[in-house]
Design an enzyme around this catalytic site. Sequence first.
Site, PDB file in Angstrom:
ATOM      1  N   ARG A  95     -13.177  -1.447  -5.313  1.00 46.04           N
ATOM      2  CA  ARG A  95     -14.983  -1.618  -5.175  1.00 46.04           C
ATOM      3  C   ARG A  95     -15.358  -0.147  -5.533  1.00 46.04           C
ATOM      4  NH1 ARG A  95     -14.687  -3.209   0.490  1.00 46.04           N
ATOM      5  NH2 ARG A  95     -15.269  -5.021  -0.558  1.00 46.04           N
ATOM      6  N   TYR A  96     -14.619   0.733  -4.893  1.00 42.38           N
ATOM      7  CA  TYR A  96     -14.849   2.408  -5.816  1.00 42.38           C
ATOM      8  C   TYR A  96     -14.742   2.553  -7.075  1.00 42.38           C
ATOM      9  CZ  TYR A  96     -15.108   2.458  -0.311  1.00 42.38           C
ATOM     10  OH  TYR A  96     -15.065   2.329   0.797  1.00 42.38           O
ATOM     11  N   ARG A  99     -10.472   5.145  -7.494  1.00 40.94           N
ATOM     12  CA  ARG A  99      -9.264   4.259  -6.727  1.00 40.94           C
ATOM     13  C   ARG A  99      -9.497   2.535  -6.082  1.00 40.94           C
ATOM     14  NH1 ARG A  99     -13.570   6.052  -4.618  1.00 40.94           N
ATOM     15  NH2 ARG A  99     -13.637   6.258  -1.783  1.00 40.94           N
ATOM     16  N   CYS A 108       4.478  -8.458   7.568  1.00 41.99           N
ATOM     17  CA  CYS A 108       4.140  -7.214   8.588  1.00 41.99           C
ATOM     18  C   CYS A 108       5.230  -6.811   9.955  1.00 41.99           C
ATOM     19  CB  CYS A 108       2.647  -7.581   8.934  1.00 41.99           C
ATOM     20  SG  CYS A 108       1.590  -6.742   8.049  1.00 41.99           S
ATOM     21  N   CYS A 112      -0.487  -8.258  14.223  1.00 47.82           N
ATOM     22  CA  CYS A 112      -1.684  -7.461  15.191  1.00 47.82           C
ATOM     23  C   CYS A 112      -2.470  -8.371  15.663  1.00 47.82           C
ATOM     24  CB  CYS A 112      -2.085  -5.868  14.151  1.00 47.82           C
ATOM     25  SG  CYS A 112      -0.528  -4.849  14.169  1.00 47.82           S
ATOM     26  N   CYS A 115      -6.284  -7.852  13.161  1.00 51.48           N
ATOM     27  CA  CYS A 115      -6.036  -7.518  11.831  1.00 51.48           C
ATOM     28  C   CYS A 115      -7.620  -7.972  11.476  1.00 51.48           C
ATOM     29  CB  CYS A 115      -5.169  -8.130  11.217  1.00 51.48           C
ATOM     30  SG  CYS A 115      -4.426  -7.624   9.753  1.00 51.48           S
ATOM     31  N   ARG A 117      -7.571  -8.724   8.370  1.00 47.24           N
ATOM     32  CA  ARG A 117      -6.666  -9.771   7.235  1.00 47.24           C
ATOM     33  C   ARG A 117      -5.861 -11.128   7.167  1.00 47.24           C
ATOM     34  NH1 ARG A 117      -4.968  -5.240   4.178  1.00 47.24           N
ATOM     35  NH2 ARG A 117      -6.851  -4.118   3.186  1.00 47.24           N
ATOM     36  N   ASP A 275     -13.530  -3.920  12.548  1.00 42.05           N
ATOM     37  CA  ASP A 275     -14.236  -4.819  11.637  1.00 42.05           C
ATOM     38  C   ASP A 275     -14.689  -6.327  12.241  1.00 42.05           C
ATOM     39  OD1 ASP A 275     -13.999  -3.473   9.703  1.00 42.05           O
ATOM     40  OD2 ASP A 275     -12.277  -3.736   8.539  1.00 42.05           O
ATOM     41  N   ASP A 312     -16.701  -0.152   8.004  1.00 38.90           N
ATOM     42  CA  ASP A 312     -16.154  -0.227   6.877  1.00 38.90           C
ATOM     43  C   ASP A 312     -17.687  -1.676   7.172  1.00 38.90           C
ATOM     44  OD1 ASP A 312     -15.805  -1.437   4.390  1.00 38.90           O
ATOM     45  OD2 ASP A 312     -13.249  -0.800   5.348  1.00 38.90           O
ATOM     46  N   LYS A 319     -17.085   2.015   3.411  1.00 44.04           N
ATOM     47  CA  LYS A 319     -16.654   2.969   4.249  1.00 44.04           C
ATOM     48  C   LYS A 319     -17.451   3.356   4.673  1.00 44.04           C
ATOM     49  CE  LYS A 319     -11.860   2.205   4.155  1.00 44.04           C
ATOM     50  NZ  LYS A 319     -11.201   1.778   3.030  1.00 44.04           N
TER      51      LYS A 319
HETATM   52  C1  PLP Z   1     -10.384   1.967   2.291  1.00 44.25           C
HETATM   53  C2  PLP Z   1     -10.164   0.945   0.579  1.00 44.25           C
HETATM   54  C3  PLP Z   1     -10.170   2.525   0.162  1.00 44.25           C
HETATM   55  C4  PLP Z   1      -9.430   3.508   0.192  1.00 44.25           C
HETATM   56  O1  PLP Z   1     -10.426   4.345   0.949  1.00 44.25           O
HETATM   57  P1  PLP Z   1     -10.403   5.673   1.121  1.00 44.25           P
HETATM   58  O2  PLP Z   1     -11.938   7.028   1.264  1.00 44.25           O
HETATM   59  O3  PLP Z   1     -10.536   6.855  -0.355  1.00 44.25           O
HETATM   60  O4  PLP Z   1      -9.078   6.009   2.197  1.00 44.25           O
HETATM   61  C5  PLP Z   1     -10.020   1.472  -0.964  1.00 44.25           C
HETATM   62  N1  PLP Z   1     -10.310   0.842  -1.828  1.00 44.25           N
HETATM   63  C6  PLP Z   1     -11.131  -0.421  -0.671  1.00 44.25           C
HETATM   64  C7  PLP Z   1     -11.131  -1.809  -1.094  1.00 44.25           C
HETATM   65  C8  PLP Z   1     -10.997  -0.140   0.379  1.00 44.25           C
HETATM   66  O5  PLP Z   1     -11.023  -0.674   2.004  1.00 44.25           O
HETATM   67  S1  SF4 Z   2      -2.992  -4.583  11.293  1.00 44.03           S
HETATM   68 FE1  SF4 Z   2      -2.854  -6.588   9.790  1.00 44.03          FE
HETATM   69  S2  SF4 Z   2      -1.391  -5.788   8.313  1.00 44.03           S
HETATM   70 FE2  SF4 Z   2      -1.763  -3.804   9.511  1.00 44.03          FE
HETATM   71  S3  SF4 Z   2       0.060  -4.232  10.177  1.00 44.03           S
HETATM   72 FE3  SF4 Z   2      -1.396  -5.029  11.675  1.00 44.03          FE
HETATM   73  S4  SF4 Z   2      -0.739  -7.433  10.888  1.00 44.03           S
HETATM   74 FE4  SF4 Z   2       0.390  -6.538   9.073  1.00 44.03          FE
END
Ligand code: PLP
Ligand code: SF4
Length: 369
Positions: A95-96, A99, A108, A112, A115, A117, A275, A312, A319
Site C-alpha cells: 500500500r505504501y 514497505r 495465533c 483475539c 482481531c 483479520r 478497525d 487506519d 494509517k
Molecule cells: C500498518 C501497515 C504497514 C506498516 O506501517 P508503518 O506505519 O510503517 O508501521 C505497512 N503496510 C500496510 C498495508 C499496513 O497496514
Molecule cells: S490480533 Fe488477530 S492476528 Fe493478532 S494475535 Fe490476535 S488474533 Fe492473531
Amino acid sequence: MGEGNGPLWKRLLSHSITTSGDLARFFGIDSPELRDVVARYPMRINPYYLSLIKTKGDPIYRQCIPDRQEVVSQKGLEDPLNEERDSPVLGLTHRYPDRVLFLVSSTCAVYCRFCNRKRKVGRPSMVTRESITEGLLYIRGHREIRDVLLSGGDPLLLENRELSYILTEIRSMSHVEIIRIGTRVPCTLPQRITPQLVEILRKFQPLYILTHFNHPREVTPDAALACGRLADAGIPLGCQTVLLKGVNDDPMIIKKLMHKLLSIRGRPYYLFQSDLAKATSHFWTPLDKGLQIMAKLLGHTSGLCVPHFAVDLPGGGGKVPLLPEYIKGVDEGGLVIKNYLGEEYRYPLYDGVELDKSRHKKGEKLWSE
Ligand SMILES: *Cc1c(COP(=O)(O)O)cnc(C)c1O
Ligand code: SF4
C-alpha cells in the site's frame, strides 16, 4: 503439564481451550448464539493467557472469550482496510511505496475477539506454501521495498526452521534494509521466546519486533522475561495497542500500560483506533476517546511513553495519525498555543518565524496544505 515432550510453548498451545463445550465447563456460559460464534470465528485460549483472567468479564476475559455480540451485531465490514485490493499476490499488501505487509502464518497463540483479520485467522487457506513463495518473489522483484513487515496470524508461531527460511530469503535481497515482525506472542505466549528462537532472530538484524499489549495486567514476569531476552539480543521492541471498549478505554489504564511497557524495554509505537471489522463492534470506541487519552499522555508523561494515535482509514486510505489540537489561532501577540495543562501561551511571530502569509491570508487553518 509436566509430562510430554517438546518445548513448553507447544505443550501450552496443545492444552488450549477451543470449543463451546470448554466455555460451558470453564465459565458456565452457553447459548445457541455463542456456539454459532465459535463455529464462525475460531477460538483458542492457551493456559498461560487463560491464567491471567481473574474474574468473568475482566479486561483479559473480554479480549479472548467469545461474545454473542459477534453474531448478533451486523455492524462492520468484512475487509475494513481493503487489504485485498492492494494485494498483488495473496497475503501480501503493498500500500505504501517503500514497505509491504506480508502474511506468513495463519495461526495465533490466542484468537483475539477484536482481531481485524478475524475473517481469515485460523484458516489454513489464509497462508500457503505457494503464497509465501509468491510473496518472496514479489519482494525480490520490487527493489523499492526497503522494509518488510511480517505478520499473520502470528509469524512467531511458525517452526524455527520455517521462520529461518523466510528470514534468510528476505535477508538475501540487498534492497531490503529492515525486517519487522508483528507478533502478539510476547504477550499471549511469552514461553515461545526461547533462547533458541532469539539465537535465530539475532542473525537477521536490523530486525525489529513489533509486539502488541493492550492492558497493564498483560505485562507479567513471563512477558518481562521474553522481552528482556529479545532486548538483550539487541532486537529493538516496539509495541502496538488497540483501543478497546471495556478493556483499556481509559487514560489511566493506557498511561499505566505505557509505563509498564517501557519498564520491560518495549517502546510504545502505535495506539490504534479499532478497525471497523465485522463481529467486533462491541469493542469500538468514539474517535474522540483516543484524542482525550492522548491529551492526558502528552506532556503529562515522557515522550517515550507516548504512542502515535492512528486510525487506519476504511477503504484502504492507510494509517493517519491524529493529535489533539494545540494551536488555537493567531493574534497581535503571535501564535496562540495551548500547553498540556490547557494554558494559553503566545509564540511571537518575529522575522524568520513568521507564518507564510501567502498560504494563510484567507484565514484557512494554519497547518493546511
Ligand atoms: C500498518 C501497515 C504497514 C506498516 O506501517 P508503518 O506505519 O510503517 O508501521 C505497512 N503496510 C500496510 C498495508 C499496513 O497496514
Ligand atoms: S490480533 Fe488477530 S492476528 Fe493478532 S494475535 Fe490476535 S488474533 Fe492473531
